[in-house]
Design an enzyme around this catalytic site. Structure first.
Site, PDB file in Angstrom:
ATOM      1  N   ALA A 162       0.841  -1.207   0.000  1.00 60.39           N
ATOM      2  CA  ALA A 162       0.000   0.000   0.000  1.00 60.39           C
ATOM      3  C   ALA A 162       0.878   1.260   0.000  1.00 60.39           C
ATOM      4  O   ALA A 162       1.981   1.249   0.561  1.00 60.39           O
ATOM      5  CB  ALA A 162      -0.923  -0.011   1.211  1.00 60.39           C
ATOM      6  N   PRO A 163       0.402   2.327  -0.645  1.00 58.43           N
ATOM      7  CA  PRO A 163      -0.902   2.525  -1.288  1.00 58.43           C
ATOM      8  C   PRO A 163      -1.010   1.999  -2.717  1.00 58.43           C
ATOM      9  O   PRO A 163      -2.064   2.083  -3.311  1.00 58.43           O
ATOM     10  CB  PRO A 163      -1.067   4.035  -1.277  1.00 58.43           C
ATOM     11  CG  PRO A 163       0.319   4.569  -1.362  1.00 58.43           C
ATOM     12  CD  PRO A 163       1.180   3.598  -0.604  1.00 58.43           C
ATOM     13  N   GLY A 164       0.074   1.499  -3.312  1.00 58.94           N
ATOM     14  CA  GLY A 164      -0.057   0.825  -4.597  1.00 58.94           C
ATOM     15  C   GLY A 164       0.745   1.376  -5.753  1.00 58.94           C
ATOM     16  O   GLY A 164       0.653   0.851  -6.865  1.00 58.94           O
ATOM     17  N   GLY A 165       1.552   2.398  -5.547  1.00 59.14           N
ATOM     18  CA  GLY A 165       2.328   2.976  -6.639  1.00 59.14           C
ATOM     19  C   GLY A 165       3.326   1.995  -7.230  1.00 59.14           C
ATOM     20  O   GLY A 165       3.423   1.842  -8.457  1.00 59.14           O
TER      21      GLY A 165
ATOM     22  N   ASP B 225      -0.276  -5.917   2.705  1.00 59.98           N
ATOM     23  CA  ASP B 225       0.007  -4.818   3.615  1.00 59.98           C
ATOM     24  C   ASP B 225      -0.693  -5.100   4.936  1.00 59.98           C
ATOM     25  O   ASP B 225      -1.818  -5.610   4.962  1.00 59.98           O
ATOM     26  CB  ASP B 225      -0.475  -3.474   3.057  1.00 59.98           C
ATOM     27  CG  ASP B 225       0.217  -2.294   3.724  1.00 59.98           C
ATOM     28  OD1 ASP B 225       1.240  -1.837   3.192  1.00 59.98           O
ATOM     29  OD2 ASP B 225      -0.252  -1.868   4.797  1.00 59.98           O
TER      30      ASP B 225
ATOM     31  N   ASP C  96       0.399  -9.830   8.470  1.00 61.07           N
ATOM     32  CA  ASP C  96       1.744  -9.457   8.921  1.00 61.07           C
ATOM     33  C   ASP C  96       2.763 -10.063   7.976  1.00 61.07           C
ATOM     34  O   ASP C  96       2.894 -11.294   7.880  1.00 61.07           O
ATOM     35  CB  ASP C  96       1.971  -9.952  10.349  1.00 61.07           C
ATOM     36  CG  ASP C  96       3.221  -9.363  10.978  1.00 61.07           C
ATOM     37  OD1 ASP C  96       4.123  -8.937  10.229  1.00 61.07           O
ATOM     38  OD2 ASP C  96       3.306  -9.306  12.218  1.00 61.07           O
ATOM     39  N   GLY C  97       3.478  -9.226   7.249  1.00 61.32           N
ATOM     40  CA  GLY C  97       4.435  -9.700   6.267  1.00 61.32           C
ATOM     41  C   GLY C  97       5.549 -10.540   6.853  1.00 61.32           C
ATOM     42  O   GLY C  97       6.177 -11.328   6.140  1.00 61.32           O
TER      43      GLY C  97
ATOM     44  N   CYS D 182      12.533   5.124   2.139  1.00 56.68           N
ATOM     45  CA  CYS D 182      12.608   6.537   1.741  1.00 56.68           C
ATOM     46  C   CYS D 182      13.231   7.325   2.883  1.00 56.68           C
ATOM     47  O   CYS D 182      12.708   8.336   3.335  1.00 56.68           O
ATOM     48  CB  CYS D 182      11.223   7.081   1.365  1.00 56.68           C
ATOM     49  SG  CYS D 182       9.927   6.698   2.537  1.00 56.68           S
TER      50      CYS D 182
END
Length: 425
Positions: free
Chosen positions: A192-195, A213, A246-247, A319
């Site tokens: 998420a959010p999907g970019g 997510d 949960d990844g 980031c």
């Protein structure tokens, strides 16, 4: 009685100028919770000045200025949309595709020849096989340097599918580094959010995509994004599987299931933390959450490595400029993968991709040297054999917009058990 009359007359005289609040509606102001002495953005900047001032030294002031400038966006072209002349309209406004590159002008860095024979034997991978290619199907248009024009809202086609998706152009870089090939199965661990999910689908090479997510609200936003940009037939469960779990658990449940894994972990999101007060991770109430980020990131990356098939790629991205959330996390995850899971991760560094992006994104010599400094540091670790990772840990600036990515490309090699079995034969 006289005193009572005087009191009533006094109240009647000033009732229009004094507003009385009934006791049941009176609330004591909690200064510590409602009026912090220092906004979260100031706390974030103070933290960055302290840590990045030491990490980047004389280069930090110019990067700090860029971080506080207005954000620039890129328009990720949606190849599933039939909006007429979408690219031409953007190019007419002065936009350029930063992914379109001249491959002949760039050199591909070959991994160091100082590897030991045992290291070569454990991986059995030629350097040429580790050279990522850039998909020609991914197109992201940006305005030129110094131009902070805003994109108009994307137009839908006759089916209601939007023509482009606005995102920070640096978000496309981890997808390029992932080097998805036709027929690959891909896991987007924190989607998420999907970019980045949309960018992965633009390659038209993904055979099966699992997007996940942890946050339910963010997963719903991911659903809406995919519904706005993909035809209904592509939303079939057999092609795109969307989960909200949960990844950290997917490494066990989906062990060795994917050719490519993207681990774009939650981080301090430096630019957002320095600019936006809302949902800021530097709020005092979120101090413990921020302190636990490196542990969470390590666990997610370890799960991504575990879910990757032998010979597959894992790209870890953030980031943030923080070494604690980038290099340290990668080193720790690979060490744990080796010691606890018996998984060997081969390192390689793609300076070709980095040189291309440096040429496209840097706006000043001092800022270009920041990225080169990061690249050289990664190459030194690779050349001496001390590093267990590689990638384009570079930070890019486009005009006044701060484009930042720290991407580490990991290659899953043989496990110890597999190597032992081959030696027996």
């Amino acid at each position: 009685m006289a005193a009572y009359v005087c009191t009533r007359s006094f109240i009647n005289k000033f009732k229009d100028s004094i507003r009385f609040i009934p006791r049941r509606y009176r609330v004591k102001t909690k200064w510590a919770a409602t009026r912090p002495k220092f906004p979260a953005t100031e706390l974030a900047l103070h933290n960055f000045d302290t840590s990045y001032g030491i990490q980047l030294r004389d280069l930090w002031p110019s990067i700090r200025v860029a971080m506080l400038c207005e954000q620039k966006y890129g328009a990720l072209i949606n190849s599933f949309s039939s909006v007429p002349n979408a690219i031409k309209d953007l190019e007419a406004q002065g936009c350029k595709d930063f992914i379109s590159i001249d491959c002949s002008r760039n050199e591909v860095h070959q991994p160091s020849q100082d590897y030991t024979t045992s290291h070569r034997d454990s991986t059995e991978l030629e350097p040429a096989s580790l050279q990522p290619s850039i998909s020609p199907d991914i197109k992201c248009l940006v305005f030129p340097q110094g131009d902070i024009s805003r994109f108009k809202p994307a137009r839908p086609d006759s089916s209601g599918i939007l023509g482009y998706y606005l995102l920070d152009a640096a978000s496309v870089l981890p997808v390029l580094a992932l080097d998805v090939q036709p027929g690959h199965t891909v896991l987007d661990l924190c989607a998420a959010p999907g970019g980045k999910t949309l960018a992965l689908l633009q390659t038209h090479s993904v055979n099966y995509l699992w997007v996940n997510d942890l946050s339910g609200s963010r997963t719903m936003r991911l659903h809406r994004t995919l519904q706005s940009y993909l035809p209904k037939e592509f939303l079939d469960e057999s092609k795109i599987h969307i989960t909200s779990t949960d990844g950290r658990h997917l490494g066990i449940t989906e062990e060795k299931s994917f050719d490519r894994v993207l681990v774009d972990v939650p981080c301090t999101t430096d630019r957002h933390s320095a600019m936006v007060e809302e949902n800021n991770i530097f709020k005092r109430s979120r101090t413990k959450e921020r302190q636990k980020l490196p542990l969470l990131q390590t666990q997610l990356l370890l799960a991504g490595i575990q879910a990757t098939r032998r010979g597959g790629y894992v790209v870890y991205s953030t980031c943030s400029l923080s070494q604690l959330q980038n290099e340290c996390v990668v080193q720790q995850a690979i060490s744990l993968a080796q010691q606890e899971l018996g998984i060997t991760v081969q390192e390689f560094f793609d300076v070709y991709l980095s040189n291309v992006l440096l040429e496209r994104f840097t706006s000043a010599d001092s800022l270009e040297s920041v990225a080169k400094l990061q690249c050289q540091r990664a190459k030194r670790m690779l050349g001496t054999g001390l590093g267990s990772y590689s990638g384009s840990a570079c930070h890019f600036l486009n005009g006044l917009g701060f484009l930042m990515v720290a991407a580490f490309i990991l290659h899953a090699a043989k496990t110890k058990k597999e190597s032992m079995k081959e030696k027996k034969f």
